[in-house]
Design a protein around this motif. Structure first.
Motif, PDB file in Angstrom:
ATOM      1  N   ALA A  53       1.161  -1.240  -0.201  1.00 35.55           N
ATOM      2  CA  ALA A  53      -0.310  -0.299   0.016  1.00 35.55           C
ATOM      3  C   ALA A  53       1.079   0.929   0.046  1.00 35.55           C
ATOM      4  O   ALA A  53       0.122   2.330  -1.003  1.00 35.55           O
ATOM      5  CB  ALA A  53      -1.137   0.007   1.049  1.00 35.55           C
ATOM      6  N   GLY A  54       1.899   1.072   0.645  1.00 34.15           N
ATOM      7  CA  GLY A  54       3.484   2.226   0.564  1.00 34.15           C
ATOM      8  C   GLY A  54       3.414   2.260  -0.534  1.00 34.15           C
ATOM      9  O   GLY A  54       4.589   3.294  -1.237  1.00 34.15           O
ATOM     10  N   GLY A  55       3.832   1.634  -1.769  1.00 32.77           N
ATOM     11  CA  GLY A  55       4.244   1.698  -2.815  1.00 32.77           C
ATOM     12  C   GLY A  55       5.612   0.940  -2.956  1.00 32.77           C
ATOM     13  O   GLY A  55       6.380   0.890  -4.080  1.00 32.77           O
ATOM     14  N   ASP A  56       5.786  -0.168  -2.599  1.00 25.85           N
ATOM     15  CA  ASP A  56       6.879  -0.947  -1.954  1.00 25.85           C
ATOM     16  C   ASP A  56       6.859  -1.491  -2.599  1.00 25.85           C
ATOM     17  O   ASP A  56       6.123  -3.048  -2.420  1.00 25.85           O
ATOM     18  CB  ASP A  56       7.299  -1.444  -0.412  1.00 25.85           C
ATOM     19  CG  ASP A  56       8.051   0.165   0.221  1.00 25.85           C
ATOM     20  OD1 ASP A  56       7.760  -0.302   1.226  1.00 25.85           O
ATOM     21  OD2 ASP A  56       8.418   1.106  -0.106  1.00 25.85           O
ATOM     22  N   PRO A  57       8.000  -2.094  -4.215  1.00 29.74           N
ATOM     23  CA  PRO A  57       7.880  -3.455  -5.116  1.00 29.74           C
ATOM     24  C   PRO A  57       8.507  -4.197  -4.827  1.00 29.74           C
ATOM     25  O   PRO A  57       9.541  -4.363  -3.277  1.00 29.74           O
ATOM     26  CB  PRO A  57       8.031  -2.314  -6.231  1.00 29.74           C
ATOM     27  CG  PRO A  57       9.337  -1.821  -5.512  1.00 29.74           C
ATOM     28  CD  PRO A  57       8.910  -0.764  -4.889  1.00 29.74           C
ATOM     29  N   ASP A  58       7.839  -5.485  -4.178  1.00 29.81           N
ATOM     30  CA  ASP A  58       9.741  -6.928  -4.524  1.00 29.81           C
ATOM     31  C   ASP A  58       9.087  -7.220  -5.802  1.00 29.81           C
ATOM     32  O   ASP A  58       8.413  -7.708  -6.665  1.00 29.81           O
ATOM     33  CB  ASP A  58       9.196  -7.385  -3.098  1.00 29.81           C
ATOM     34  CG  ASP A  58       9.814  -8.060  -2.757  1.00 29.81           C
ATOM     35  OD1 ASP A  58       9.451  -9.338  -2.909  1.00 29.81           O
ATOM     36  OD2 ASP A  58      11.293  -8.260  -2.564  1.00 29.81           O
ATOM     37  N   TYR A  59      10.356  -8.651  -5.663  1.00 27.56           N
ATOM     38  CA  TYR A  59      10.478  -9.464  -7.390  1.00 27.56           C
ATOM     39  C   TYR A  59      10.898 -10.586  -6.387  1.00 27.56           C
ATOM     40  O   TYR A  59      11.276 -10.380  -6.198  1.00 27.56           O
ATOM     41  CB  TYR A  59      11.469  -8.816  -8.241  1.00 27.56           C
ATOM     42  CG  TYR A  59      10.794  -7.038  -9.015  1.00 27.56           C
ATOM     43  CD1 TYR A  59      11.220  -6.375  -8.011  1.00 27.56           C
ATOM     44  CD2 TYR A  59       9.912  -7.425  -9.845  1.00 27.56           C
ATOM     45  CE1 TYR A  59      10.388  -4.917  -8.585  1.00 27.56           C
ATOM     46  CE2 TYR A  59       9.248  -5.853  -9.751  1.00 27.56           C
ATOM     47  CZ  TYR A  59       9.078  -4.552  -9.602  1.00 27.56           C
ATOM     48  OH  TYR A  59       8.676  -3.158  -9.856  1.00 27.56           O
ATOM     49  N   ALA A  60      10.409 -11.174  -7.648  1.00 30.02           N
ATOM     50  CA  ALA A  60      11.264 -12.807  -7.606  1.00 30.02           C
ATOM     51  C   ALA A  60      12.736 -12.744  -8.488  1.00 30.02           C
ATOM     52  O   ALA A  60      12.252 -11.742  -9.249  1.00 30.02           O
ATOM     53  CB  ALA A  60      10.350 -13.934  -8.429  1.00 30.02           C
ATOM     54  N   GLY A  61      13.144 -13.577  -8.194  1.00 32.44           N
ATOM     55  CA  GLY A  61      14.938 -13.132  -8.316  1.00 32.44           C
ATOM     56  C   GLY A  61      14.265 -13.356  -9.685  1.00 32.44           C
ATOM     57  O   GLY A  61      15.457 -13.284 -11.192  1.00 32.44           O
ATOM     58  N   SER A  62      13.799 -14.417 -10.651  1.00 34.34           N
ATOM     59  CA  SER A  62      13.759 -15.105 -11.854  1.00 34.34           C
ATOM     60  C   SER A  62      13.548 -13.771 -13.176  1.00 34.34           C
ATOM     61  O   SER A  62      13.714 -14.007 -14.081  1.00 34.34           O
ATOM     62  CB  SER A  62      12.785 -15.988 -12.530  1.00 34.34           C
ATOM     63  OG  SER A  62      11.085 -15.692 -12.119  1.00 34.34           O
ATOM     64  N   VAL A  63      12.471 -12.938 -12.085  1.00 34.12           N
ATOM     65  CA  VAL A  63      11.975 -11.749 -12.850  1.00 34.12           C
ATOM     66  C   VAL A  63      12.759 -10.583 -13.168  1.00 34.12           C
ATOM     67  O   VAL A  63      12.723  -8.961 -13.216  1.00 34.12           O
ATOM     68  CB  VAL A  63      10.819 -11.398 -13.081  1.00 34.12           C
ATOM     69  CG1 VAL A  63      10.158 -13.305 -13.529  1.00 34.12           C
ATOM     70  CG2 VAL A  63      10.313 -11.064 -12.080  1.00 34.12           C
ATOM     71  N   MET A  64      13.723 -10.148 -11.038  1.00 36.43           N
ATOM     72  CA  MET A  64      14.958  -9.169 -11.020  1.00 36.43           C
ATOM     73  C   MET A  64      15.277  -8.453 -12.391  1.00 36.43           C
ATOM     74  O   MET A  64      15.998  -9.509 -13.325  1.00 36.43           O
ATOM     75  CB  MET A  64      15.052  -9.164 -10.404  1.00 36.43           C
ATOM     76  CG  MET A  64      16.080  -8.490  -9.234  1.00 36.43           C
ATOM     77  SD  MET A  64      14.700  -7.261  -8.333  1.00 36.43           S
ATOM     78  CE  MET A  64      14.604  -8.486  -6.970  1.00 36.43           C
ATOM     79  N   GLY A  65      14.887  -6.714 -12.184  1.00 36.72           N
ATOM     80  CA  GLY A  65      15.708  -6.044 -13.276  1.00 36.72           C
ATOM     81  C   GLY A  65      14.727  -6.395 -15.046  1.00 36.72           C
ATOM     82  O   GLY A  65      14.898  -5.748 -15.818  1.00 36.72           O
ATOM     83  N   ARG A  66      14.251  -7.013 -15.539  1.00 37.70           N
ATOM     84  CA  ARG A  66      13.267  -7.537 -16.079  1.00 37.70           C
ATOM     85  C   ARG A  66      11.634  -7.213 -16.499  1.00 37.70           C
ATOM     86  O   ARG A  66      10.972  -6.178 -17.230  1.00 37.70           O
ATOM     87  CB  ARG A  66      13.205  -8.763 -16.980  1.00 37.70           C
ATOM     88  CG  ARG A  66      14.837  -9.145 -16.839  1.00 37.70           C
ATOM     89  CD  ARG A  66      15.286 -10.640 -17.449  1.00 37.70           C
ATOM     90  NE  ARG A  66      13.836 -11.690 -16.839  1.00 37.70           N
ATOM     91  CZ  ARG A  66      12.865 -12.535 -17.253  1.00 37.70           C
ATOM     92  NH1 ARG A  66      11.967 -12.134 -18.883  1.00 37.70           N
ATOM     93  NH2 ARG A  66      11.992 -13.539 -16.772  1.00 37.70           N
ATOM     94  N   PHE A  67      10.842  -6.507 -15.494  1.00 39.23           N
ATOM     95  CA  PHE A  67       9.714  -7.040 -14.379  1.00 39.23           C
ATOM     96  C   PHE A  67       9.363  -5.534 -13.635  1.00 39.23           C
ATOM     97  O   PHE A  67      10.493  -5.350 -12.953  1.00 39.23           O
ATOM     98  CB  PHE A  67       9.098  -7.895 -13.925  1.00 39.23           C
ATOM     99  CG  PHE A  67       8.411  -8.868 -15.145  1.00 39.23           C
ATOM    100  CD1 PHE A  67       9.682  -9.456 -16.425  1.00 39.23           C
ATOM    101  CD2 PHE A  67       8.046 -10.181 -14.928  1.00 39.23           C
ATOM    102  CE1 PHE A  67       9.568 -10.207 -16.778  1.00 39.23           C
ATOM    103  CE2 PHE A  67       7.482 -10.912 -15.788  1.00 39.23           C
ATOM    104  CZ  PHE A  67       8.266 -11.396 -16.989  1.00 39.23           C
ATOM    105  N   THR A  68       9.000  -4.862 -14.234  1.00 36.31           N
ATOM    106  CA  THR A  68       8.336  -3.623 -13.427  1.00 36.31           C
ATOM    107  C   THR A  68       6.979  -4.079 -12.618  1.00 36.31           C
ATOM    108  O   THR A  68       6.021  -3.074 -13.368  1.00 36.31           O
ATOM    109  CB  THR A  68       8.397  -2.495 -13.773  1.00 36.31           C
ATOM    110  OG1 THR A  68      10.526  -2.461 -14.160  1.00 36.31           O
ATOM    111  CG2 THR A  68       8.829  -1.646 -13.076  1.00 36.31           C
ATOM    112  N   ILE A  69       6.312  -3.953 -11.494  1.00 40.63           N
ATOM    113  CA  ILE A  69       5.372  -3.419 -10.594  1.00 40.63           C
ATOM    114  C   ILE A  69       4.710  -1.904 -10.032  1.00 40.63           C
ATOM    115  O   ILE A  69       5.721  -1.422  -9.855  1.00 40.63           O
ATOM    116  CB  ILE A  69       4.999  -4.483  -9.920  1.00 40.63           C
ATOM    117  CG1 ILE A  69       3.060  -4.802  -9.322  1.00 40.63           C
ATOM    118  CG2 ILE A  69       5.410  -4.316  -8.449  1.00 40.63           C
ATOM    119  CD1 ILE A  69       3.069  -6.029  -8.315  1.00 40.63           C
ATOM    120  N   SER A  70       3.619  -1.704 -10.889  1.00 36.33           N
ATOM    121  CA  SER A  70       3.378  -0.893 -10.584  1.00 36.33           C
ATOM    122  C   SER A  70       1.631   0.055 -10.164  1.00 36.33           C
ATOM    123  O   SER A  70       1.611  -1.333 -11.155  1.00 36.33           O
ATOM    124  CB  SER A  70       4.337   0.485 -11.770  1.00 36.33           C
ATOM    125  OG  SER A  70       3.679   0.915 -12.714  1.00 36.33           O
TER     126      SER A  70
END
Length: 115
Positions: A53-70
């Motif tokens: 809710a505060g806007g902090d993202p987190d990613y699985a290692g397999s998509v880190m650097g390629r995917f962006t959540i917003s």
């Protein structure tokens, strides 16, 4: 409230990009966290990315650097920008959100990456 609907999937060549969208009928501002999961044929559903809710993202290692959540709260929409897609990214992608103590899921959108 809590209904989620994904869109934006499709067929793309390896190395290409797609942007998935997830519209929340009742708005996304009340969700404690929203996330993307995916499920490939014959495999279990797996975590892709989340945003608090505060806007902090987190990613699985397999998509880190390629995917962006917003997200765009004004548009009631969660996004997943996917770049440099690989054949192993082929899956049905699901949007989910936690509202209170309940988790809501969309119906999914198919992403197919051809090599």
């Amino acid at each position: 409230q809590g209904q989620l609907a994904e869109s934006g999937g499709g067929l793309v060549q390896a190395g290409g990009s797609l942007r998935l969208s997830c519209v929340a009928s009742g708005g996304i501002g009340s969700f404690k966290v929203m996330a993307w999961y995916r499920q490939a044929p014959g495999k279990e559903r797996e975590y892709v990315a989340r945003i608090t809710a505060g806007g902090d993202p987190d990613y699985a290692g397999s998509v880190m650097g390629r995917f962006t959540i917003s997200r765009d709260i004004r548009k009631n929409t969660l996004y997943l920008r996917m770049n440099d897609l690989k054949s192993e990214d082929t899956a049905v992608y699901y949007c989910t959100g936690v509202l209170g103590t309940a988790a809501f899921w969309g119906q999914g959108t198919q992403v197919t990456v051809s090599s």
